[in-house]
Write an enzyme that holds these catalytic residues in place. Structure first.
Site, PDB file in Angstrom:
ATOM      1  N   ALA A  94      -3.288  -2.490   2.958  1.00 13.72           N
ATOM      2  CA  ALA A  94      -3.381  -2.365   1.508  1.00 13.72           C
ATOM      3  C   ALA A  94      -2.717  -3.463   0.696  1.00 13.72           C
ATOM      4  O   ALA A  94      -3.066  -3.661  -0.463  1.00 13.72           O
ATOM      5  CB  ALA A  94      -2.803  -1.014   1.078  1.00 13.72           C
ATOM      6  N   ALA A  95      -1.705  -4.156   1.237  1.00 14.64           N
ATOM      7  CA  ALA A  95      -0.989  -5.148   0.422  1.00 14.64           C
ATOM      8  C   ALA A  95      -1.926  -6.303   0.045  1.00 14.64           C
ATOM      9  O   ALA A  95      -2.793  -6.675   0.822  1.00 14.64           O
ATOM     10  CB  ALA A  95       0.219  -5.674   1.182  1.00 14.64           C
ATOM     11  N   PRO A  96      -1.747  -6.841  -1.175  1.00 12.74           N
ATOM     12  CA  PRO A  96      -0.719  -6.528  -2.174  1.00 12.74           C
ATOM     13  C   PRO A  96      -1.025  -5.334  -3.071  1.00 12.74           C
ATOM     14  O   PRO A  96      -0.177  -4.930  -3.855  1.00 12.74           O
ATOM     15  CB  PRO A  96      -0.646  -7.812  -3.003  1.00 12.74           C
ATOM     16  CG  PRO A  96      -2.031  -8.370  -2.931  1.00 12.74           C
ATOM     17  CD  PRO A  96      -2.532  -8.054  -1.543  1.00 12.74           C
ATOM     18  N   GLY A  97      -2.233  -4.765  -2.996  1.00 12.75           N
ATOM     19  CA  GLY A  97      -2.480  -3.541  -3.747  1.00 12.75           C
ATOM     20  C   GLY A  97      -3.745  -3.509  -4.564  1.00 12.75           C
ATOM     21  O   GLY A  97      -3.990  -2.527  -5.270  1.00 12.75           O
ATOM     22  N   GLU A 117       0.893  -0.761   4.705  1.00 16.56           N
ATOM     23  CA  GLU A 117       0.999  -2.182   5.049  1.00 16.56           C
ATOM     24  C   GLU A 117       1.930  -2.319   6.244  1.00 16.56           C
ATOM     25  O   GLU A 117       3.046  -1.798   6.226  1.00 16.56           O
ATOM     26  CB  GLU A 117       1.522  -2.997   3.861  1.00 16.56           C
ATOM     27  CG  GLU A 117       1.812  -4.443   4.166  1.00 16.56           C
ATOM     28  CD  GLU A 117       0.642  -5.190   4.767  1.00 16.56           C
ATOM     29  OE1 GLU A 117       0.868  -5.932   5.754  1.00 16.56           O
ATOM     30  OE2 GLU A 117      -0.496  -5.036   4.270  1.00 16.56           O
ATOM     31  N   CYS A 214     -13.084 -10.747   3.449  1.00 13.14           N
ATOM     32  CA  CYS A 214     -13.382 -11.818   2.490  1.00 13.14           C
ATOM     33  C   CYS A 214     -13.878 -13.044   3.260  1.00 13.14           C
ATOM     34  O   CYS A 214     -13.426 -14.165   3.024  1.00 13.14           O
ATOM     35  CB  CYS A 214     -12.183 -12.136   1.613  1.00 13.14           C
ATOM     36  SG  CYS A 214     -10.699 -12.619   2.506  1.00 13.14           S
TER      37      CYS A 214
END
Length: 432
Positions: A94-97, A117, A214
């Site tokens: 999940a980081a950075p959110g 994370e 990505c």
């Protein structure tokens, strides 16, 4: 890329030399419409004409918006079309959110969102961003994917924004270019399969997996989707593109290319775990937190919004409030995993005093109209966020909520001739 795109390749190559678009996703904390240029697949997303110095905008630090790449906001379509009312959701990487704040925004406040994370330093950043976003129905954890097998079938949804080779970030991040190699692609693809395999038991039969990267290549995208369906037991689900032709659908999912959409490279696929998938035996929790908390007696030390029941617990001098309907789930999570942050941290007792926490100031649960507050201008807000010394002669004495354009930023203790700045040291702005 030439093999993947064919005649589209020259346009793709030219797009990598163009300036990337700037986009933000706004919170519902304050009315905010930063432009008239909307991100078409996310109702809260906006494009900006140019990139401001975000660090020096108090609205960013107050959680009024999140700077997020527009293509990544496509996750909102997966939520809306496949799990708008999911009870328990795990955002595994999940980081950075960015995706966790989007999930918190799209899901009802009766859902439980666990944002995880594995890297401890990044988990702290994730916790900060989730606190600033302000939802009380969230936990932040710092665990390995395999740790979640301790509660088999507990989650309705598993979101895996997998660590990848980053090809979609080439025009934004020179480091991504420097780190790329065919060998790194192979390593990333293998690691992604490991992550999915280890976390898979935590997803209930019939539950939904959202897998995203990505990057562009098939090894990390279509091939891994096919592997998941074949080896783990899942079927791919479709997303209605509502007539859009700029998003490219393949047999594995949905591609965003910078020469076709206003965003960076992104891939997303939605899958459903087979309904008849067997549940494994629970694995032993990697960590166990002993139950030390005691119920808070009497009225809550800070006023929380009416319309929802709250349960408060104290662990030593620290007081945390939980939505009463989610308390048991949150407590079970704290016993099973390494929880960094849960519910709303209200503050800590100090003798007869109660020192409020910054997370409480930023929480949507706080009834901010029922506490003493002071409105400050932009210059004073930045000074506060730098943890500079302040004098607020017009503010009442005692603990005071600092606001900028109506948005809470944090607390000071006003002594009259000066203020104790209570903004967290680790959150302070270092830019001058």
């Amino acid at each position: 890329m030439q093999a993947l795109l064919g005649a589209d390749y020259p346009a793709f190559e030219r797009s990598l030399c163009e300036a990337p678009p700037v986009s933000v996703r706004v919170n519902d904390k304050v009315p905010l419409a930063p432009s008239a240029d909307r991100v078409p697949w996310c109702g809260a997303g906006y494009y900006l004409a140019q990139r401001p110095v975000f660090t020096l905008d108090p609205l960013l630090h107050g959680g009024a918006y999140y700077v997020q790449e527009a293509s990544s906001m496509f996750l909102a379509q997966a939520v809306g079309q496949h799990f708008p009312q999911a009870a328990r959701v795990l955002d595994l990487c999940a980081a950075p959110g960015g995706k966790s704040t989007l999930l918190a925004q799209c899901l009802p406040d009766t859902s439980l969102l666990v944002s995880n994370e594995v890297i401890r330093s990044r988990a702290a950043i994730l916790a900060e961003n989730m606190a600033k976003w302000g939802n009380a129905n969230t936990l932040v954890t710092n665990n390995k994917p395999a740790d979640f097998a301790a509660l088999p079938g507990w989650f309705d949804v598993l979101v895996v924004d997998a660590p990848c080779s980053g090809e979609g970030m080439f025009r934004k991040d020179v480091q991504a270019v420097d780190e790329w190699s065919p060998r790194n692609v192979d390593m990333c693809a293998a690691r992604q399969c490991d992550i999915l395999r280890e976390a898979w038991p935590a997803l209930k039969p019939g539950g939904v997996l959202v897998y995203s990267t990505c990057t562009y290549n098939r090894q990390e995208n279509e091939d891994n989707v096919a592997w998941t369906c074949r080896e783990l037991g899942a079927e791919r689900l479709s997303i209605d593109l509502k007539g859009r032709t700029d998003i490219v659908e393949t047999e594995g999912g949905y591609h965003f290319y910078p020469h076709r959409t206003r965003g960076e490279g992104f891939f997303l696929s939605v899958m459903r775990k087979w309904e008849d998938a067997p549940l494994p035996r629970p694995s032993k929790p990697a960590r166990f937190k002993g139950v030390r908390e005691q119920p808070w007696r009497g009225a809550l030390p800070l006023p929380l919004r009416a319309g929802r029941e709250w349960a408060a617990l104290c662990d030593g001098d620290r007081v945390t409030a939980y939505p009463a309907d989610l308390k048991e789930d949150m407590r079970l999570a704290e016993k099973t995993w390494h929880v960094v942050q849960a519910g709303v941290s209200l503050g800590r007792t100090k003798g007869r005093d109660f020192v409020p926490d910054a997370a409480a100031a930023l929480s949507k649960a706080l009834d901010s109209g029922a506490v003493a507050s002071v409105e400050v201008d932009g210059e004073t807000a930045i000074a506060y966020l730098r943890r500079d010394n302040l004098t607020l002669p017009d503010a009442p004495k005692g603990y005071v909520l600092v606001r900028y354009r109506g948005l809470p930023l944090g607390w000071v203790k006003n002594l009259g001739n000066r203020c104790n700045n209570l903004y967290p040291q680790e959150w302070r702005i270092r830019m001058r």
